[in-house]
Design an enzyme around this catalytic site. Structure first.
Site, PDB file in Angstrom:
ATOM      1  CE  LYS A 111     -97.652  17.710  21.749  1.00 31.61           C
ATOM      2  NZ  LYS A 111     -96.470  18.315  21.985  1.00 31.61           N
ATOM      3  CE  LYS A 193     -93.555  30.803  28.554  1.00 30.63           C
ATOM      4  NZ  LYS A 193     -94.710  30.053  29.044  1.00 30.63           N
ATOM      5  CE  LYS A 196     -89.538  22.736  28.557  1.00 28.30           C
ATOM      6  NZ  LYS A 196     -90.352  22.800  29.699  1.00 28.30           N
TER       7      LYS A 196
END
Ligand code: AMP
Ligand code: TRP
Length: 329
Positions: A111, A193, A196
């Site tokens: 991150k 993949k 969401k």
């Protein structure tokens, strides 16, 4: 019976990839292990959350796990903040984890490397809290995905360090990485993949999708021009993904058997069979979900789960505080 503990961090709506790759296995583990499953709501707030959305996600997560077959009679299911010892032991773990160790954790590093700003202190110390989540209950195994393995290894290191310094406090757990956990791919882009974060919403089937919408997504799934139902992820990723879905939802039916059934038939017939299997599974989950939402099962499950977990957690925390010399009486 060996004990297994897992934390679930609901960060969005659950989808078919979550069901096939994770939930289904949890339900199976209940037969073999003394299962502890908790909803990691402390971990959720390490990144900014919309309060209403977070509450809905937490609620739906419990409801869907129950709907998929997690059984409160056989598993201990609870909300992390209902057992206050997580935060308290989390702080103690933080004091026994080196900054050098936290600096090496890839999730935080990634991150940071992406240039994300305003990362919280909670996100940085998250692995210490995760160590506490685990060590409170002396589990033998912690089932995690590849991305969480490093955190379980840190947990082992800190447990060994504290055992060495204060005497035997914790069982040192093993990570359990699913063997060849089926990886379900996006229906619209089978090289990625199912997730969401799919912007088009065509590639991902949510467990609460209306059945006709789910069917439509399967029927318009990307395939190829070869025209044979054959398992070959390299050259036929779309068809292979649909075969994986069909197999997983029909008791791991062998691919050869599926190939045989659809030999000489078109992709339309094959997709209809996949859509039927997906819709049958979703329908069952959604009916059960509606029953659960209309009952008090969520409330009683979390209440009983927290009661059971608290007994072990309180005992462990007290043992640790005594060993460290933090208690007076
Ligand atoms: P996530 O939704 O990424 O937080 O993942 C939650 C769990 O679902 C993890 O155990 C993942 O391994 C599993 N999972 C997520 N996406 C997929 C997928 N497309 N196929 C298989 N398993 C998945
Ligand atoms: N960190 C895990 C994740 O992001 C969730 C989690 C929190 C967890 N505490 C745990 C998993 C303890 C296993 C054991 O998915």
């Amino acid at each position: 019976m060996a004990r297994m503990l897992s934390g679930i961090k609901p960060t969005g709506q659950l989808h078919l990839g979550n069901y096939i790759g994770a939930l289904k296995h949890f339900v199976e583990y209940q037969d073999e292990y003394d299962m502890f499953t908790f909803i990691a709501n402390l971990h959720c707030i390490t990144v900014p959350q919309d309060p209403q959305e977070l509450q809905k996600n937490l609620h739906d997560c419990v409801a869907l796990y129950l709907a998929c077959g997690l059984d409160p009679k056989r598993s201990t299911i609870f909300l992390q903040t209902d057992v206050k010892e997580h935060a308290q032991l989390g702080y103690i773990m933080c004091c026994h984890t080196y900054m050098g160790e936290l600096n090496r954790m890839t999730q935080f590093k990634d991150k940071q490397a992406k240039g994300e700003t305003n990362l919280s202190g909670g996100l940085y110390t998250y692995p210490a809290l995760m160590a506490a989540d685990i060590l409170l209950y002396d589990p033998d195994y912690v089932p995690v995905g590849e991305d969480q393995k490093q955190h379980v290894e840190l947990t082992r290191d800190v447990a060994e360090r504290m055992n060495h310094r204060y005497g035997d406090l914790f069982k040192v757990p093993e990570p359990l990485i699913a063997k060849v956990g089926a990886r379900i791919m996006s229906l619209s882009d089978p090289d990625r993949k199912m997730s969401k974060s799919d912007e088009t919403n065509k590639g991902c089937i949510y467990l609460l999708d209306p059945l006709n919408a789910a069917r439509k997504k399967i029927m318009s799934a990307k395939t190829d021009s070869l025209g044979v139902v054959h398992y070959d992820p390299e050259n036929q990723p779309g068809i292979s993904n649909l075969m994986q879905i069909l197999s997983s939802l029909s008791n791991d039916r062998p691919f050869a058997e599926i190939e045989q059934e659809f030999a000489g038939k078109g992709y339309g017939d094959f997709k209809r069979a996949v859509a039927d299997a997906v819709c049958a599974t979703l329908e069952q989950i959604q009916n059960r979900y509606a029953e659960i939402c209309a009952s008090d099962l969520i409330e009683t499950t979390l209440k009983e789960g927290a009661e059971r977990a608290s007994v072990l957690a309180a005992e462990k925390l007290s043992k640790v505080q005594k060993a460290i010399g933090m208690e007076i009486l």
